[in-house]
Design an enzyme around this catalytic site. Structure first.
Site, PDB file in Angstrom:
ATOM      1  N   HIS A  20     -10.798  14.444  20.722  1.00  0.00           N
ATOM      2  CA  HIS A  20     -11.574  13.300  20.242  1.00  0.00           C
ATOM      3  C   HIS A  20     -10.611  12.281  19.632  1.00  0.00           C
ATOM      4  O   HIS A  20     -10.113  12.479  18.518  1.00  0.00           O
ATOM      5  CB  HIS A  20     -12.591  13.732  19.183  1.00  0.00           C
ATOM      6  CG  HIS A  20     -13.663  14.631  19.692  1.00  0.00           C
ATOM      7  ND1 HIS A  20     -14.665  14.190  20.536  1.00  0.00           N
ATOM      8  CD2 HIS A  20     -13.890  15.960  19.489  1.00  0.00           C
ATOM      9  CE1 HIS A  20     -15.471  15.202  20.817  1.00  0.00           C
ATOM     10  NE2 HIS A  20     -15.020  16.284  20.209  1.00  0.00           N
ATOM     11  N   HIS A  58     -12.119  16.831  27.929  1.00  0.00           N
ATOM     12  CA  HIS A  58     -12.415  18.263  27.800  1.00  0.00           C
ATOM     13  C   HIS A  58     -11.808  18.977  28.996  1.00  0.00           C
ATOM     14  O   HIS A  58     -11.816  18.454  30.118  1.00  0.00           O
ATOM     15  CB  HIS A  58     -13.934  18.480  27.783  1.00  0.00           C
ATOM     16  CG  HIS A  58     -14.346  19.876  28.136  1.00  0.00           C
ATOM     17  ND1 HIS A  58     -14.850  20.204  29.386  1.00  0.00           N
ATOM     18  CD2 HIS A  58     -14.318  21.028  27.425  1.00  0.00           C
ATOM     19  CE1 HIS A  58     -15.120  21.505  29.408  1.00  0.00           C
ATOM     20  NE2 HIS A  58     -14.808  22.024  28.242  1.00  0.00           N
ATOM     21  N   ASN A  75     -11.063  23.243  30.556  1.00  0.00           N
ATOM     22  CA  ASN A  75     -11.302  24.671  30.373  1.00  0.00           C
ATOM     23  C   ASN A  75     -10.838  25.401  31.618  1.00  0.00           C
ATOM     24  O   ASN A  75     -11.088  24.947  32.733  1.00  0.00           O
ATOM     25  CB  ASN A  75     -12.803  24.901  30.141  1.00  0.00           C
ATOM     26  CG  ASN A  75     -13.172  26.365  30.145  1.00  0.00           C
ATOM     27  OD1 ASN A  75     -13.523  26.925  31.184  1.00  0.00           O
ATOM     28  ND2 ASN A  75     -13.096  26.988  28.996  1.00  0.00           N
ATOM     29  N   HIS A 119      -9.434  10.596  38.572  1.00  0.00           N
ATOM     30  CA  HIS A 119      -9.962  11.258  39.770  1.00  0.00           C
ATOM     31  C   HIS A 119      -8.898  11.420  40.854  1.00  0.00           C
ATOM     32  O   HIS A 119      -8.943  12.402  41.606  1.00  0.00           O
ATOM     33  CB  HIS A 119     -11.182  10.498  40.296  1.00  0.00           C
ATOM     34  CG  HIS A 119     -12.436  10.851  39.563  1.00  0.00           C
ATOM     35  ND1 HIS A 119     -13.187  11.959  39.876  1.00  0.00           N
ATOM     36  CD2 HIS A 119     -13.059  10.266  38.507  1.00  0.00           C
ATOM     37  CE1 HIS A 119     -14.223  12.039  39.060  1.00  0.00           C
ATOM     38  NE2 HIS A 119     -14.166  11.016  38.218  1.00  0.00           N
ATOM     39  N   HIS A 174     -32.378  15.547  29.472  1.00  0.00           N
ATOM     40  CA  HIS A 174     -33.329  14.922  28.547  1.00  0.00           C
ATOM     41  C   HIS A 174     -33.032  13.439  28.333  1.00  0.00           C
ATOM     42  O   HIS A 174     -33.884  12.708  27.823  1.00  0.00           O
ATOM     43  CB  HIS A 174     -33.345  15.671  27.204  1.00  0.00           C
ATOM     44  CG  HIS A 174     -32.056  15.619  26.460  1.00  0.00           C
ATOM     45  ND1 HIS A 174     -30.932  16.303  26.862  1.00  0.00           N
ATOM     46  CD2 HIS A 174     -31.701  14.958  25.321  1.00  0.00           C
ATOM     47  CE1 HIS A 174     -29.950  16.072  26.002  1.00  0.00           C
ATOM     48  NE2 HIS A 174     -30.382  15.259  25.064  1.00  0.00           N
ATOM     49  N   GLY A 186     -19.103  35.735  19.799  1.00  0.00           N
ATOM     50  CA  GLY A 186     -17.818  35.059  19.679  1.00  0.00           C
ATOM     51  C   GLY A 186     -17.674  34.391  18.320  1.00  0.00           C
ATOM     52  O   GLY A 186     -18.608  34.345  17.519  1.00  0.00           O
TER      53      GLY A 186
END
EC number: 1.3.3.3
Length: 299
Positions: free
Chosen positions: A96, A106, A108, A145, A175, A259
């Site tokens: 951030h 982000h 992972n 990209h 949502h 966790g």
């Protein structure tokens, strides 16, 4: 080749070290490490950088947990895992930045293996990286990209389009009826054609993240901004929180397996704001974001 969890773990530990060193080189501040143990089995190294430099908060987490049964979040879409012991390991990170013109990022990469006596192990790799801008710059999106596409090419021409679409589909706030950002790569359940091939791809994604992100940080980190841009950044960070707490499978998995909560929620921004029925001014840079993050082919 038989899956080698030890080899994967060593790569992940080295990847965490490398990414932390690269982020420190940009920011100047050092990460603080917090090593932890999981009572039910396993542990990890959480590293956090917090300061007034380039990054308001950056968290780079390594975890390696194991247990006698898979949690509901994993067996829901893989019922064959019921009744197996498991190992799960990975590196997960979120950055951030202070400057609203620098996007949040982000990444992972992870490995799962589930075993039971008398049966072949069930294993797979997963991971990816995605970018969440607050102000859109086409050259940044194209670079992001293009880097993703180029690292995928050695593994097949269809790999980037497939994992880009998966990323677009995954990082979607139902949502809100909007994307979380401009996407990137997302893959899961990768176990073909063999372990070596899948492991090599996971390594390429892990190493490719900083190639994709750091040039954007360098390009934007010194841009002048004011209270308006900062307030919009904090407002848009709210979408990040909403996604992680409502939709993210990794967050659910971590919490359901007992966790470490501090590490799981390390992805949360340090400051965030919500505003009822916020509407950006027509024609403003803030209003332009809703069009910028719509799914498109960047390369």
């Amino acid at each position: 080749m038989k899956p080698d969890a030890h080899q994967v773990k060593q790569f992940l530990l080295n990847l965490q070290d490398t990414i932390c060193q690269q982020l420190t080189a940009v920011d100047g501040a050092e990460f603080v490490e917090d090593s932890w143990q999981r009572e039910a089995g396993g542990g990890g190294r959480s590293r956090v950088l917090r300061n007034d430099g380039v990054f308001e908060q950056a968290g780079v987490n390594f975890s390696h947990v194991h247990g006698e049964a898979m949690p509901a979040s994993a067996t829901a879409h893989r019922p064959e895992l019921a009744g197996r012991s498991f190992e799960a390991m990975g590196v997960s990170l979120v950055v951030h930045p202070h400057n609203p013109y620098v996007p949040t990022s982000h990444a992972n990469v992870r490995f799962f293996i589930a075993e039971k006596p008398g049966a072949e192990p069930v294993w797979w790799f997963g991971g990816g990286f995605d970018l969440t801008p607050f102000y859109g710059f086409e050259e940044d999106a194209i670079h992001w990209h293009r880097t993703a596409r180029d690292l995928c090419l050695p593994f097949g021409e269809d790999v980037y389009p497939r994992y880009k679409k998966w990323c677009d589909d995954y990082f979607y706030l139902k949502h809100r009826n909007e994307q979380r950002g401009i996407g990137g790569l997302f893959f899961d359940d990768l176990n073909t054609p063999d372990f070596d091939h899948c492991f090599a791809f996971m390594q390429a994604v892990g190493k490719g993240y900083t190639d994709a992100y750091l040039p954007i940080v360098e390009r934007r980190k010194a841009m002048a901004y004011g209270e308006r841009e900062r307030n919009f950044q904090l407002y848009r960070r709210g979408r990040y929180v909403e996604f992680n707490l409502v939709w993210d499978r990794g967050t659910l998995f971590g919490l359901q397996t007992g966790g470490r909560t501090e590490s799981i929620l390390m992805s949360m921004p340090p400051l965030v704001r919500w505003e009822y029925d916020y509407q950006p001014k027509d024609g403003s840079p803030e209003a332009a974001l809703s069009e910028f993050i719509k799914v498109r082919d960047w390369v």
